[in-house]
Design a protein around this motif. Sequence first.
Motif, PDB file in Angstrom:
ATOM      1  N   PHE A 189      24.660  32.147  32.371  1.00  0.00           N
ATOM      2  CA  PHE A 189      24.295  32.861  31.143  1.00  0.00           C
ATOM      3  C   PHE A 189      24.803  34.297  31.109  1.00  0.00           C
ATOM      4  CE2 PHE A 189      20.956  33.953  34.045  1.00  0.00           C
ATOM      5  CZ  PHE A 189      20.448  35.183  33.655  1.00  0.00           C
ATOM      6  N   LYS A 190      25.270  34.813  32.252  1.00  0.00           N
ATOM      7  CA  LYS A 190      25.867  36.145  32.291  1.00  0.00           C
ATOM      8  C   LYS A 190      27.393  36.064  32.355  1.00  0.00           C
ATOM      9  CE  LYS A 190      21.972  38.641  34.356  1.00  0.00           C
ATOM     10  NZ  LYS A 190      21.530  39.520  35.464  1.00  0.00           N
ATOM     11  N   ASN A 191      27.929  34.874  32.114  1.00  0.00           N
ATOM     12  CA  ASN A 191      29.369  34.586  32.148  1.00  0.00           C
ATOM     13  C   ASN A 191      29.953  34.687  33.551  1.00  0.00           C
ATOM     14  OD1 ASN A 191      31.659  33.695  30.686  1.00  0.00           O
ATOM     15  ND2 ASN A 191      32.520  35.759  30.730  1.00  0.00           N
ATOM     16  N   ARG A 192      29.112  34.644  34.575  1.00  0.00           N
ATOM     17  CA  ARG A 192      29.597  34.559  35.945  1.00  0.00           C
ATOM     18  C   ARG A 192      30.085  33.139  36.191  1.00  0.00           C
ATOM     19  NH1 ARG A 192      24.114  37.120  38.394  1.00  0.00           N
ATOM     20  NH2 ARG A 192      23.357  35.451  37.004  1.00  0.00           N
ATOM     21  N   GLY A 193      31.116  32.998  37.001  1.00  0.00           N
ATOM     22  CA  GLY A 193      31.681  31.675  37.234  1.00  0.00           C
ATOM     23  C   GLY A 193      32.656  31.253  36.153  1.00  0.00           C
ATOM     24  N   ASN A 194      33.189  32.216  35.407  1.00  0.00           N
ATOM     25  CA  ASN A 194      34.098  31.868  34.302  1.00  0.00           C
ATOM     26  C   ASN A 194      35.470  31.402  34.785  1.00  0.00           C
ATOM     27  OD1 ASN A 194      35.768  34.425  34.551  1.00  0.00           O
ATOM     28  ND2 ASN A 194      33.800  35.336  34.023  1.00  0.00           N
ATOM     29  N   LYS A 195      35.744  31.534  36.100  1.00  0.00           N
ATOM     30  CA  LYS A 195      37.001  31.023  36.649  1.00  0.00           C
ATOM     31  C   LYS A 195      36.760  29.835  37.588  1.00  0.00           C
ATOM     32  CE  LYS A 195      39.520  35.427  36.418  1.00  0.00           C
ATOM     33  NZ  LYS A 195      40.313  36.438  37.182  1.00  0.00           N
ATOM     34  N   ALA A 196      35.555  29.285  37.547  1.00  0.00           N
ATOM     35  CA  ALA A 196      35.217  28.174  38.441  1.00  0.00           C
ATOM     36  C   ALA A 196      36.049  26.930  38.146  1.00  0.00           C
ATOM     37  CB  ALA A 196      33.728  27.851  38.346  1.00  0.00           C
ATOM     38  N   LYS A 197      36.362  26.698  36.894  1.00  0.00           N
ATOM     39  CA  LYS A 197      37.201  25.544  36.537  1.00  0.00           C
ATOM     40  C   LYS A 197      38.590  25.701  37.143  1.00  0.00           C
ATOM     41  CE  LYS A 197      38.644  22.714  32.586  1.00  0.00           C
ATOM     42  NZ  LYS A 197      40.097  22.690  32.861  1.00  0.00           N
ATOM     43  N   ALA A 198      39.138  26.914  37.103  1.00  0.00           N
ATOM     44  CA  ALA A 198      40.455  27.176  37.693  1.00  0.00           C
ATOM     45  C   ALA A 198      40.399  27.009  39.209  1.00  0.00           C
ATOM     46  CB  ALA A 198      40.933  28.578  37.325  1.00  0.00           C
ATOM     47  N   TYR A 199      39.294  27.450  39.823  1.00  0.00           N
ATOM     48  CA  TYR A 199      39.142  27.296  41.278  1.00  0.00           C
ATOM     49  C   TYR A 199      39.033  25.819  41.643  1.00  0.00           C
ATOM     50  CZ  TYR A 199      37.541  28.043  46.059  1.00  0.00           C
ATOM     51  OH  TYR A 199      37.445  28.024  47.440  1.00  0.00           O
ATOM     52  N   ASN A 200      38.315  25.085  40.833  1.00  0.00           N
ATOM     53  CA  ASN A 200      38.207  23.636  40.998  1.00  0.00           C
ATOM     54  C   ASN A 200      39.596  22.998  40.984  1.00  0.00           C
ATOM     55  OD1 ASN A 200      37.972  20.810  40.035  1.00  0.00           O
ATOM     56  ND2 ASN A 200      35.784  21.251  39.876  1.00  0.00           N
ATOM     57  N   GLU A 201      40.394  23.362  40.018  1.00  0.00           N
ATOM     58  CA  GLU A 201      41.745  22.803  39.879  1.00  0.00           C
ATOM     59  C   GLU A 201      42.637  23.242  41.035  1.00  0.00           C
ATOM     60  OE1 GLU A 201      42.740  24.249  36.028  1.00  0.00           O
ATOM     61  OE2 GLU A 201      41.694  22.621  34.967  1.00  0.00           O
ATOM     62  N   PHE A 202      42.454  24.474  41.503  1.00  0.00           N
ATOM     63  CA  PHE A 202      43.204  24.947  42.661  1.00  0.00           C
ATOM     64  C   PHE A 202      42.936  24.060  43.877  1.00  0.00           C
ATOM     65  CE2 PHE A 202      41.989  27.401  46.536  1.00  0.00           C
ATOM     66  CZ  PHE A 202      43.249  27.485  47.112  1.00  0.00           C
ATOM     67  N   ILE A 203      41.673  23.759  44.144  1.00  0.00           N
ATOM     68  CA  ILE A 203      41.317  22.930  45.303  1.00  0.00           C
ATOM     69  C   ILE A 203      41.921  21.534  45.180  1.00  0.00           C
ATOM     70  CG2 ILE A 203      39.408  21.759  46.482  1.00  0.00           C
ATOM     71  CD1 ILE A 203      39.497  24.673  47.197  1.00  0.00           C
ATOM     72  N   ILE A 204      41.688  20.885  44.063  1.00  0.00           N
ATOM     73  CA  ILE A 204      42.065  19.474  43.896  1.00  0.00           C
ATOM     74  C   ILE A 204      43.557  19.285  43.641  1.00  0.00           C
ATOM     75  CG2 ILE A 204      41.696  17.396  42.510  1.00  0.00           C
ATOM     76  CD1 ILE A 204      39.328  18.165  44.312  1.00  0.00           C
ATOM     77  N   GLU A 205      44.131  20.104  42.794  1.00  0.00           N
ATOM     78  CA  GLU A 205      45.504  19.878  42.338  1.00  0.00           C
ATOM     79  C   GLU A 205      46.560  20.622  43.155  1.00  0.00           C
ATOM     80  OE1 GLU A 205      45.804  20.567  38.132  1.00  0.00           O
ATOM     81  OE2 GLU A 205      43.841  19.650  37.745  1.00  0.00           O
ATOM     82  N   GLU A 206      46.154  21.694  43.837  1.00  0.00           N
ATOM     83  CA  GLU A 206      47.127  22.496  44.570  1.00  0.00           C
ATOM     84  C   GLU A 206      46.894  22.496  46.078  1.00  0.00           C
ATOM     85  OE1 GLU A 206      48.437  25.973  41.429  1.00  0.00           O
ATOM     86  OE2 GLU A 206      46.629  26.344  42.622  1.00  0.00           O
ATOM     87  N   PHE A 207      45.703  22.905  46.482  1.00  0.00           N
ATOM     88  CA  PHE A 207      45.481  23.168  47.903  1.00  0.00           C
ATOM     89  C   PHE A 207      45.386  21.898  48.741  1.00  0.00           C
ATOM     90  CE2 PHE A 207      42.899  24.969  51.507  1.00  0.00           C
ATOM     91  CZ  PHE A 207      43.897  25.807  51.969  1.00  0.00           C
ATOM     92  N   MET A 208      44.641  20.911  48.270  1.00  0.00           N
ATOM     93  CA  MET A 208      44.535  19.674  49.047  1.00  0.00           C
ATOM     94  C   MET A 208      45.879  18.948  49.175  1.00  0.00           C
ATOM     95  SD  MET A 208      40.754  18.159  48.092  1.00  0.00           S
ATOM     96  CE  MET A 208      40.936  16.770  49.229  1.00  0.00           C
TER      97      MET A 208
END
Length: 269
Positions: free
Chosen positions: A95-114
């Motif tokens: 509700f304070k807009n924290r975690g607004n880049k969590a989707k990008a971090y998710n994609e980094f883990i699954i689509e790039e880093f792994m």
Amino acid sequence: MTYKIDFINVRGCFFSKKLDRNVKFRFTAPDCYTKSKDLFPVLLMNDGQDYHNMNLEDTLSEAFADKNLKKFCYVGISCNENRINEYGTASTADFKNRGNKAKAYNEFIIEEFMPFLKEEFKVTKDQSDWVFCGMSLGGLSAFDIAYNHPNFFSKIGVFSGSFWWRKKAYVADDVLDRSRIILDVIKNRKETAKQQFWLQTGTADESADRNDNGVIDAIDDTKDVIKELQKKGYSYPGDITYVEVKDGKHDLATWAKVYPEFLKWAFKA
């Protein structure tokens, strides 16, 4: 000259297009890694910058020498000043807009880093041998990513997870308290995939007790996560392991102390 290698420790940097930054990581493997023709199970951990402060060098060395554990590789991912925005829940910011880049971090883990790890290191491609863990907000992030990608991870470890993460500020007398985002994350996944969960709290994690029920919020939130997982068909005890540390605090020392127990759960031979 005769010498012995206890373990292999490599620090590296990976540029993520999703995050538009270099991501530092640490790769630690047992002494048999270089000569082995086998592919190794993997422990992925958020907040990898805490490697030394959690004394993981000694903890992992002991785990690698334990004949009752499978040989595995540890990969710690360091965060940066954007931690409060990159960690969180991919479905929505709080509700304070924290975690607004969590989707990008998710994609980094699954689509790039792994894919990078599987290409460059001798690590398994089998979902059943990948574990993702984290502490506090990093634990929430690890849970969110691994739970939503059961075809990539079979086990999830969370130390004092920030399961309080919510869509709106807490309102007194809100009995159901469904504004906690992780509860809907669990509920909204369609399938009940084969996964296991290791959840830890400390009785001194905090002092806050928003609903005045005599139980600190950290424990309440974690037990509500367990209840939500049970509704999805996961057994407790069984699929879910809950560890409550008496006098355990929301700090690296507590998590370091219980980490060996977590490794025995994650990589039991």
